[in-house]
Design an enzyme around this catalytic site. Structure first.
Site, short mmCIF file in Angstrom:
data_model
loop_
_atom_site.label_atom_id
_atom_site.label_comp_id
_atom_site.label_asym_id
_atom_site.label_seq_id
_atom_site.Cartn_x
_atom_site.Cartn_y
_atom_site.Cartn_z
N ARG A 21 1.15 -0.82 -0.21
CA ARG A 21 -0.40 0.09 -0.44
C ARG A 21 0.64 1.56 0.16
NH1 ARG A 21 -5.57 -1.18 3.68
NH2 ARG A 21 -5.80 -3.16 2.88
N SER A 136 -20.38 -14.09 15.78
CA SER A 136 -19.71 -12.75 15.41
C SER A 136 -20.37 -13.04 13.81
CB SER A 136 -17.84 -13.22 14.93
OG SER A 136 -17.72 -12.08 14.80
N SER A 188 -19.49 -1.21 5.58
CA SER A 188 -18.57 -0.46 5.01
C SER A 188 -18.73 0.03 3.83
CB SER A 188 -17.69 0.88 6.08
OG SER A 188 -16.80 0.18 5.45
N HIS A 216 -20.18 2.91 10.73
CA HIS A 216 -20.97 3.55 9.73
C HIS A 216 -21.29 4.27 9.75
CE1 HIS A 216 -16.83 2.77 7.74
NE2 HIS A 216 -16.98 1.97 8.86
N THR A 244 -17.87 5.93 16.39
CA THR A 244 -16.87 6.10 16.86
C THR A 244 -16.50 7.15 16.53
OG1 THR A 244 -14.47 6.60 15.51
CG2 THR A 244 -16.55 5.54 14.57
N LYS A 247 -15.14 9.32 12.26
CA LYS A 247 -15.73 9.44 10.93
C LYS A 247 -16.86 10.49 11.06
CE LYS A 247 -14.31 4.77 10.38
NZ LYS A 247 -14.52 3.16 10.56
N THR A 362 -8.62 -6.37 2.60
CA THR A 362 -10.17 -5.17 2.94
C THR A 362 -11.56 -5.65 2.43
OG1 THR A 362 -8.80 -4.13 3.01
CG2 THR A 362 -10.85 -3.36 3.24
C1 LIG Z 1 -13.18 2.37 11.27
C2 LIG Z 1 -13.85 0.98 11.69
C3 LIG Z 1 -14.01 1.40 13.50
C4 LIG Z 1 -12.30 1.63 14.41
O1 LIG Z 1 -12.69 2.73 14.15
P1 LIG Z 1 -11.83 3.68 14.17
O2 LIG Z 1 -12.36 5.17 14.86
O3 LIG Z 1 -11.33 4.49 13.24
O4 LIG Z 1 -11.14 3.11 15.24
C5 LIG Z 1 -14.84 -0.10 13.93
N1 LIG Z 1 -15.01 -0.94 12.82
C6 LIG Z 1 -15.97 -0.46 11.43
C7 LIG Z 1 -16.69 -1.22 11.50
C8 LIG Z 1 -14.91 0.49 11.23
O5 LIG Z 1 -15.29 0.70 10.08
#
Ligand SMILES: *Cc1c(COP(=O)(O)O)cnc(C)c1O
Length: 409
Positions: A21, A136, A188, A216, A244, A247, A362
């Site tokens: 990457r 899960s 996502s 997300h 989070t 985002k 990913t």
């Molecule tokens: C980005 C992400 C996280 C982690 O969140 P950060 O605050 O960036 O560490 C957790 N779960 C999912 C599904 C994510 O896409």
């Protein structure tokens, strides 16, 4: 011993698999989102960002930037230690109260990232439940997988959002054995949404606890930005909601919201909470400002959905292979890691458009894609420009178009 060869060979493996990457050197311009500067090998260039997870541009919102600057000026930059050592600074107390209210829970607990909140949150919760089995979802984020692993208990993977499979697995576990269902609300990479109400039904029927990652969705769904669970009216039926601040809220940090008792237990037992310095006060104030703003302002959410719908419509009518998505995520199918990387490079170099390629691990091999995330600030002109640039790149790389639109014939 030639230690450097280990690293050299490890890097070569990534190059061979086309998984190495490269990160573009970008500088966002506050107030001009989604425009940014790209520090390219030939010098600085203007570019438009089309793949940011700062979905609503809140990272540049005047209220959010203002709160950060005001708090930094007033109380300084760092937290001064873990909460055990330094106590809890007041902006963090306010932020946790804001988050508990956002999700209609008794309490919330903040971590240094969403990643850490999942990893240490899931592991700690499951460890505190004797003989727990975790169910899960197959497409859960790496942070959840790591949390499940660290929990050290039995884990069973259910097929992605497959309720019949989940029920079959639940039914096979003795009724008196504790169970924890762990899933995301909005995935996502494909932009699909989990059937949260059905998951809650099953959890209630089979006596399972629920843990849902709303990373997300927070800020973007639900009348106050509480996420998909708020939108679907099931927030109160989910035991632990995780989110989070990095985002849609445009800052940094992660959290869980739950009953006061669960939060107190995680606070008391989670190593990933106890042994690391708390988030800085300016970050907490900025996040609180973003959450408060999005609790009452629907403009960002509505415009966000409108822009995503327009991007899907324009790209689809141009014949581009938009993968179906019920959310703000617009995945564009490429299906080849090399071409995916090339497409991304060409977009940046020739069109000043930044879209990171999404390759294995990913997403699954053969489903490589460009993942487009329109924001409220991507106007019609930018969308038309995106479609034209993509068509040129598709032609250059010999990538297939779907049926031509009437307008193009
Ligand atoms: C980005 C992400 C996280 C982690 O969140 P950060 O605050 O960036 O560490 C957790 N779960 C999912 C599904 C994510 O896409």
């Amino acid at each position: 011993m030639d230690y450097s060869s280990f690293f050299h060979n490890a890097l070569n493996r990534l190059h061979d698999e086309r998984r190495y990457r490269v990160f573009a050197d970008l500088e966002r311009i506050a107030g001009r989102f989604p425009h940014a500067l790209w520090h390219s090998p030939q010098g600085r260039r203007d570019v438009v960002i089309w793949c940011s997870n700062d979905y609503l541009g809140m990272g540049q919102h005047p209220k959010v930037v203002g709160a950060m600057v005001e708090t930094a000026t007033r109380v300084g930059t760092g937290a001064g230690g873990t909460r055990n050592i330094a106590g809890t600074h007041h902006p963090l107390v306010q932020l946790e109260a804001e988050l508990a209210d956002l999700h209609g829970k008794e309490a919330a607990l903040l971590f240094t990232s969403g990643y850490v909140s999942n990893q240490t949150g899931i592991a700690t919760i499951a460890k505190l439940i004797p003989n727990c089995v975790i169910l899960s979802d197959a497409l859960n984020h790496n942070s959840m997988i790591e949390g499940v692993r660290q929990a050290g208990c039995e884990r069973i993977i259910f097929r992605h959002s497959d309720m019949a499979h989940l029920e079959e697995l639940l039914r096979a576990i003795p009724a008196d054995r504790p169970k924890l269902i762990a899933c995301e609300s909005l995935y996502s990479m494909d932009g699909d949404i989990a059937p949260l109400a059905k998951i809650c039904d099953l959890a209630e029927r089979y006596g399972a606890m629920t843990y849902v990652d709303e990373v997300h969705a927070v800020g973007m769904y639900g009348p106050r930005g509480g996420g998909v669970a708020e939108r679907d009216g099931v927030m109160h039926r989910i035991d632990v909601l995780e989110g989070t601040l990095a985002k849609a809220f445009g800052c940094l940090g992660g959290y869980i919201a739950a009953s006061a008792e669960i939060i107190d237990a995680v606070r008391s037992y989670a190593p990933g909470f106890i042994f690391t310095t708390a988030l800085p006060p300016p970050i907490c104030s900025a996040a609180t400002a973003a959450i408060r703003h999005l609790k009452t302002s629907n403009w960002e959410r509505e415009r966000h959905q409108d822009r995503a719908a327009r991007v899907k419509a324009i790209l689809t009518s141009a014949g581009l292979p938009v993968m179906s998505s019920e959310t703000h995520i617009v995945p564009l199918f490429v299906g080849d890691p090399e071409k995916c990387k090339r497409a991304s490079d060409l977009l940046l170099e020739q069109h000043g458009i930044y879209i990171q390629p999404i390759n294995y691990p990913t997403v699954a091999k053969g489903t490589e894609r460009l993942r487009i995330t329109p924001s409220p600030y991507h106007d019609d002109g930018l969308i038309d420009g995106l479609a034209e640039a993509l068509l040129q790149v598709w032609e250059q790389l010999g990538l297939p178009l779907k049926r031509k639109s009437l307008a193009a014939e």
